[in-house]
Design a protein around this motif. Structure first.
Motif, PDB file in Angstrom:
ATOM      1  N   ALA A  47       0.831  -1.207   0.000  1.00 20.57           N
ATOM      2  CA  ALA A  47       0.000   0.000   0.000  1.00 20.57           C
ATOM      3  C   ALA A  47       0.867   1.259   0.000  1.00 20.57           C
ATOM      4  N   LEU A  48       1.978   1.184   0.704  1.00 18.68           N
ATOM      5  CA  LEU A  48       2.900   2.333   0.746  1.00 18.68           C
ATOM      6  C   LEU A  48       3.525   2.536  -0.631  1.00 18.68           C
ATOM      7  N   ASN A  49       3.924   1.443  -1.204  1.00 12.18           N
ATOM      8  CA  ASN A  49       4.555   1.471  -2.521  1.00 12.18           C
ATOM      9  C   ASN A  49       3.592   1.974  -3.591  1.00 12.18           C
ATOM     10  N   ALA A  50       2.320   1.582  -3.457  1.00  9.38           N
ATOM     11  CA  ALA A  50       1.300   1.994  -4.423  1.00  9.38           C
ATOM     12  C   ALA A  50       0.757   3.390  -4.122  1.00  9.38           C
ATOM     13  N   LYS A  51       1.299   4.047  -3.103  1.00 11.65           N
ATOM     14  CA  LYS A  51       0.903   5.395  -2.683  1.00 11.65           C
ATOM     15  C   LYS A  51      -0.562   5.482  -2.241  1.00 11.65           C
ATOM     16  N   GLU A  52      -1.077   4.384  -1.712  1.00 13.01           N
ATOM     17  CA  GLU A  52      -2.423   4.412  -1.130  1.00 13.01           C
ATOM     18  C   GLU A  52      -2.362   4.989   0.273  1.00 13.01           C
ATOM     19  N   ILE A  53      -1.199   4.930   0.861  1.00 11.65           N
ATOM     20  CA  ILE A  53      -0.968   5.508   2.192  1.00 11.65           C
ATOM     21  C   ILE A  53       0.345   6.299   2.127  1.00 11.65           C
ATOM     22  N   ASP A  54       0.470   7.294   3.026  1.00  6.74           N
ATOM     23  CA  ASP A  54       1.692   8.107   3.042  1.00  6.74           C
ATOM     24  C   ASP A  54       2.732   7.565   4.011  1.00  6.74           C
ATOM     25  N   CYS A  55       2.260   6.844   5.015  1.00  4.26           N
ATOM     26  CA  CYS A  55       3.211   6.319   6.000  1.00  4.26           C
ATOM     27  C   CYS A  55       2.622   5.078   6.659  1.00  4.26           C
ATOM     28  N   ILE A  56       3.477   4.324   7.321  1.00  2.97           N
ATOM     29  CA  ILE A  56       3.028   3.168   8.109  1.00  2.97           C
ATOM     30  C   ILE A  56       3.415   3.425   9.560  1.00  2.97           C
ATOM     31  N   ALA A  57       2.434   3.352  10.445  1.00  2.73           N
ATOM     32  CA  ALA A  57       2.721   3.358  11.882  1.00  2.73           C
ATOM     33  C   ALA A  57       1.969   2.159  12.440  1.00  2.73           C
ATOM     34  N   ALA A  58       2.704   1.100  12.722  1.00  2.00           N
ATOM     35  CA  ALA A  58       2.048  -0.175  13.038  1.00  2.00           C
ATOM     36  C   ALA A  58       2.915  -1.047  13.943  1.00  2.00           C
ATOM     37  N   GLY A  59       3.603  -0.428  14.877  1.00  2.00           N
ATOM     38  CA  GLY A  59       4.537  -1.213  15.682  1.00  2.00           C
ATOM     39  C   GLY A  59       5.529  -1.889  14.754  1.00  2.00           C
ATOM     40  N   LEU A  60       5.862  -1.180  13.690  1.00  2.00           N
ATOM     41  CA  LEU A  60       6.658  -1.751  12.596  1.00  2.00           C
ATOM     42  C   LEU A  60       8.147  -1.762  12.953  1.00  2.00           C
ATOM     43  N   THR A  61       8.711  -2.945  12.918  1.00  2.00           N
ATOM     44  CA  THR A  61      10.123  -3.118  13.260  1.00  2.00           C
ATOM     45  C   THR A  61      11.022  -2.743  12.085  1.00  2.00           C
ATOM     46  N   VAL A  62      12.063  -1.986  12.374  1.00  2.00           N
ATOM     47  CA  VAL A  62      13.047  -1.644  11.344  1.00  2.00           C
ATOM     48  C   VAL A  62      13.858  -2.905  11.042  1.00  2.00           C
ATOM     49  N   SER A  63      14.001  -3.233   9.770  1.00  2.00           N
ATOM     50  CA  SER A  63      14.830  -4.382   9.393  1.00  2.00           C
ATOM     51  C   SER A  63      15.513  -4.082   8.068  1.00  2.00           C
ATOM     52  N   PRO A  64      16.662  -4.704   7.801  1.00  2.00           N
ATOM     53  CA  PRO A  64      17.367  -4.463   6.533  1.00  2.00           C
ATOM     54  C   PRO A  64      16.478  -4.768   5.328  1.00  2.00           C
ATOM     55  N   ASP A  65      15.692  -5.850   5.391  1.00  2.00           N
ATOM     56  CA  ASP A  65      14.800  -6.185   4.271  1.00  2.00           C
ATOM     57  C   ASP A  65      13.827  -5.059   3.989  1.00  2.00           C
ATOM     58  N   ARG A  66      13.229  -4.558   5.054  1.00  2.00           N
ATOM     59  CA  ARG A  66      12.242  -3.489   4.879  1.00  2.00           C
ATOM     60  C   ARG A  66      12.909  -2.190   4.437  1.00  2.00           C
ATOM     61  N   GLU A  67      14.129  -1.971   4.890  1.00  2.00           N
ATOM     62  CA  GLU A  67      14.822  -0.732   4.497  1.00  2.00           C
ATOM     63  C   GLU A  67      15.119  -0.696   3.002  1.00  2.00           C
ATOM     64  N   GLU A  68      15.061  -1.856   2.362  1.00  2.00           N
ATOM     65  CA  GLU A  68      15.249  -1.903   0.904  1.00  2.00           C
ATOM     66  C   GLU A  68      14.074  -1.247   0.197  1.00  2.00           C
ATOM     67  N   VAL A  69      12.892  -1.344   0.807  1.00  2.00           N
ATOM     68  CA  VAL A  69      11.684  -0.892   0.102  1.00  2.00           C
ATOM     69  C   VAL A  69      10.982   0.309   0.748  1.00  2.00           C
TER      70      VAL A  69
END
Ligand code: ARG
Length: 267
Positions: free
Chosen positions: A103-125
């Motif tokens: 959804a973030l990538n498709a610009k349906e949302i501007d940000c994610i706030a979801a107890g979201l853990t920072v990880s190298p995999d996620r930092e790629e995208v």
């Protein structure tokens, strides 16, 4: 002599009055009018100007959950306050956790706030703000379980919320075929109670909530894994929005607002 003493006393009084004015006259901090948003920052690359759309999965208490039809919780309140400070309106979109990156990538949302853990995999995208909370995966087992530590998870059937770091943690201990991903943590814990899985791996704060809910039936095994950092994510190229949210959260940390929100949701 007496005259000098009186003069000295008078001068002293004046000096003390000046001091007192300086000390008492200036407020310790600038008064903040929390009702009035700041001037909207320009070029935040929001999909709709003036509206910050936050994506979340409101099945993760105490960070986000539904109450009376509204999404509430630590993340929701932190982002309401951040939006106010940035000068925009917050809109919350509730969706499946594992569809948030898309959804973030498709610009349906501007940000994610979801107890979201920072990880190298996620930092790629996606891009992350500074961390705002430190968490750790917790194991939930039934009271009569023989699992007492992480090494007891080897080859066990493990339930988790789909797409979470809990699922990734499970992959370190058991075959993918033994991992049962659920739409949310509550369903995973129900499966544990029903004997469909041997353990659930989920973040410590929701784990505590389920521990309270099923107190007579489950045991929490804590401090078995590495610490994780929660941060807000934005599109990878949206540095302006990342900075704006970061500044707002850092201001909230500096003036005590952030701690008050944490204390409200985490006992
Ligand atoms: N911290 C974990 C992760 O980032 C779980 C987050 C789940 N959040 C939610 N709102 N359901 O993978």
């Amino acid at each position: 002599m007496k005259k000098y003493a009186r003069l000295l006393a008078a001068m002293l009084a004046v000096v003390m009055m000046v001091f007192c004015f300086a000390a008492c006259g200036a407020p310790a901090t600038e008064p903040t009018d929390t009702e009035t948003p700041n001037e909207p920052a320009a070029n935040l690359n929001l999909q709709t100007e003036g509206v910050l759309v936050m994506g979340t999965n409101a099945e993760f208490p105490p960070f986000e959950y539904e109450e009376g039809g509204a999404v509430v919780g630590l993340d929701a309140e932190m982002m309401q306050e951040a939006a106010k400070r940035i000068g925009v309106t917050l809109e919350i979109k509730n969706m499946a956790f594992d569809s948030l990156p898309e959804a973030l990538n498709a610009k349906e949302i501007d940000c994610i706030a979801a107890g979201l853990t920072v990880s190298p995999d996620r930092e790629e995208v996606m891009a992350f703000t500074d961390g705002y909370y430190t968490a750790m995966q917790t194991i939930i087992v039934k009271k009569d379980s023989d699992i007492t530590a992480a090494d007891g998870l080897t080859d066990k059937k493990i339930g988790c919320q789909s797409g979470t770091t809990g699922q990734w943690t499970a992959e370190d201990y058991t075959d993918v075929a033994n991992i049962v991903p659920f739409a949310n943590g509550a369903l995973a814990v129900e499966a544990l109670i029903n004997g469909q899985v041997d353990a659930v791996i989920i973040d410590n704060n929701p784990a505590k909530e389920y521990g309270t809910q099923y107190g007579d039936q489950v045991t929490l095994i804590e401090n078995q894994f590495e610490a994780e950092t929660y941060a807000v994510a934005v599109a990878k190229d949206n540095t302006a929005l990342c900075d704006a949210i970061n500044n707002a959260i850092n201001d909230m940390k500096a003036d005590g607002t952030f701690d008050k929100i944490v204390e409200k949701y985490i006992k």
